[in-house]
Design a protein around this motif. Structure first.
Motif, PDB file in Angstrom:
ATOM      1  N   ALA A  35       2.068 -17.710   6.788  1.00  0.00           N
ATOM      2  CA  ALA A  35       2.521 -16.474   6.139  1.00  0.00           C
ATOM      3  C   ALA A  35       3.352 -15.623   7.092  1.00  0.00           C
ATOM      4  O   ALA A  35       4.369 -15.035   6.698  1.00  0.00           O
ATOM      5  N   ASP A  36       2.948 -15.554   8.372  1.00  0.00           N
ATOM      6  CA  ASP A  36       3.679 -14.742   9.351  1.00  0.00           C
ATOM      7  C   ASP A  36       5.071 -15.305   9.605  1.00  0.00           C
ATOM      8  O   ASP A  36       6.053 -14.570   9.668  1.00  0.00           O
ATOM      9  N   VAL A  37       5.163 -16.637   9.744  1.00  0.00           N
ATOM     10  CA  VAL A  37       6.452 -17.285   9.980  1.00  0.00           C
ATOM     11  C   VAL A  37       7.372 -17.057   8.779  1.00  0.00           C
ATOM     12  O   VAL A  37       8.545 -16.723   8.934  1.00  0.00           O
ATOM     13  N   THR A  38       6.822 -17.214   7.594  1.00  0.00           N
ATOM     14  CA  THR A  38       7.596 -16.995   6.371  1.00  0.00           C
ATOM     15  C   THR A  38       8.055 -15.549   6.274  1.00  0.00           C
ATOM     16  O   THR A  38       9.205 -15.274   5.932  1.00  0.00           O
TER      17      THR A  38
ATOM     18  N   ARG B  21       8.568 -13.380   8.740  1.00  0.00           N
ATOM     19  CA  ARG B  21       9.616 -13.128   9.742  1.00  0.00           C
ATOM     20  C   ARG B  21      10.960 -13.663   9.264  1.00  0.00           C
ATOM     21  O   ARG B  21      11.994 -13.010   9.386  1.00  0.00           O
ATOM     22  N   ARG B  22      10.935 -14.874   8.724  1.00  0.00           N
ATOM     23  CA  ARG B  22      12.151 -15.507   8.234  1.00  0.00           C
ATOM     24  C   ARG B  22      12.746 -14.697   7.080  1.00  0.00           C
ATOM     25  O   ARG B  22      13.940 -14.434   7.042  1.00  0.00           O
ATOM     26  N   GLU B  23      11.910 -14.319   6.134  1.00  0.00           N
ATOM     27  CA  GLU B  23      12.379 -13.554   4.981  1.00  0.00           C
ATOM     28  C   GLU B  23      12.911 -12.187   5.388  1.00  0.00           C
ATOM     29  O   GLU B  23      13.910 -11.717   4.845  1.00  0.00           O
ATOM     30  N   ALA B  24      12.255 -11.536   6.356  1.00  0.00           N
ATOM     31  CA  ALA B  24      12.719 -10.228   6.827  1.00  0.00           C
ATOM     32  C   ALA B  24      14.090 -10.359   7.507  1.00  0.00           C
ATOM     33  O   ALA B  24      14.993  -9.541   7.282  1.00  0.00           O
ATOM     34  N   PHE B  25      14.240 -11.388   8.332  1.00  0.00           N
ATOM     35  CA  PHE B  25      15.517 -11.618   9.011  1.00  0.00           C
ATOM     36  C   PHE B  25      16.616 -11.836   7.978  1.00  0.00           C
ATOM     37  O   PHE B  25      17.676 -11.196   8.020  1.00  0.00           O
ATOM     38  N   LEU B  26      16.359 -12.735   7.020  1.00  0.00           N
ATOM     39  CA  LEU B  26      17.364 -13.018   5.989  1.00  0.00           C
ATOM     40  C   LEU B  26      17.645 -11.811   5.107  1.00  0.00           C
ATOM     41  O   LEU B  26      18.782 -11.608   4.687  1.00  0.00           O
ATOM     42  N   ALA B  27      16.623 -11.002   4.841  1.00  0.00           N
ATOM     43  CA  ALA B  27      16.823  -9.800   4.021  1.00  0.00           C
ATOM     44  C   ALA B  27      17.796  -8.842   4.701  1.00  0.00           C
ATOM     45  O   ALA B  27      18.657  -8.240   4.045  1.00  0.00           O
ATOM     46  N   HIS B  28      17.694  -8.725   6.032  1.00  0.00           N
ATOM     47  CA  HIS B  28      18.623  -7.857   6.773  1.00  0.00           C
ATOM     48  C   HIS B  28      20.047  -8.411   6.713  1.00  0.00           C
ATOM     49  O   HIS B  28      21.000  -7.658   6.494  1.00  0.00           O
TER      50      HIS B  28
ATOM     51  N   LEU C  23      13.602 -14.838  17.329  1.00  0.00           N
ATOM     52  CA  LEU C  23      14.124 -15.207  16.007  1.00  0.00           C
ATOM     53  C   LEU C  23      13.087 -16.011  15.227  1.00  0.00           C
ATOM     54  O   LEU C  23      12.220 -16.652  15.831  1.00  0.00           O
ATOM     55  N   PRO C  24      13.206 -16.033  13.894  1.00  0.00           N
ATOM     56  CA  PRO C  24      12.359 -16.930  13.107  1.00  0.00           C
ATOM     57  C   PRO C  24      12.574 -18.370  13.591  1.00  0.00           C
ATOM     58  O   PRO C  24      13.684 -18.739  14.016  1.00  0.00           O
TER      59      PRO C  24
END
Length: 141
Positions: A3-6, A8-15, A55-56
């Motif tokens: 869940a944490d990895v997902t 982080r990835r989603e937050a990065f992509l959202a930005h 980074l993710p």
């Protein structure tokens, strides 16, 4: 993925998605992959490893296994190279793409790491990272 990895990835992509004003997360991811692969070719050693750690995971692996570059590209050529790797991109849209990704990368790095990153790059990248230096600042190279 945990869940944490997902997250982080989603937050990065959202930005990236927001800054690039992309229509879909898939488009933001495609741009992020190209820009990080090109950036990875310009960074070496501990600086690249420290940035990758922030980074993710899947984007860190792209940074650590970059496209090859014979020499550090000045910002204008970096943008042109990005445009060449993104189908349908122009230099203008590629500038937007690069800035969307690199400003997100700058947010993941602390000020000291960002300074070290900029020292490894030709002058002018501070603008692409969304962190313009003072006009009287001497060239980083």
């Amino acid at each position: 993925m945990t869940a944490d990895v997902t997250a982080r990835r989603e937050a990065f992509l959202a930005h990236v998605l927001e800054r690039g004003e992309y229509d879909t997360p898939r488009e933001a991811e495609r741009v992020a992959r190209v820009v990080l692969a090109l950036l990875g070719a310009h960074l070496v050693g501990e600086v690249r490893a420290r940035l990758a750690a922030r980074l993710p995971e899947d984007f860190a692996l792209i940074l650590l296994n970059p496209l090859q570059s014979a020499e550090p590209l000045p910002p204008e050529r970096f943008v042109r190279a990005t445009a060449a790797w993104i189908e349908g991109a122009t230099e203008q849209t590629a500038t937007w793409d690069v800035s969307a990704v690199l400003s997100t990368v700058a947010d993941t790095a602390d000020d000291d790491l960002l300074k070290e990153i900029l020292l490894q790059l030709p002058a002018g990248y501070d603008l692409l990272f969304g962190r313009p230096g003072p006009p009287d600042r001497p060239s980083l190279r």
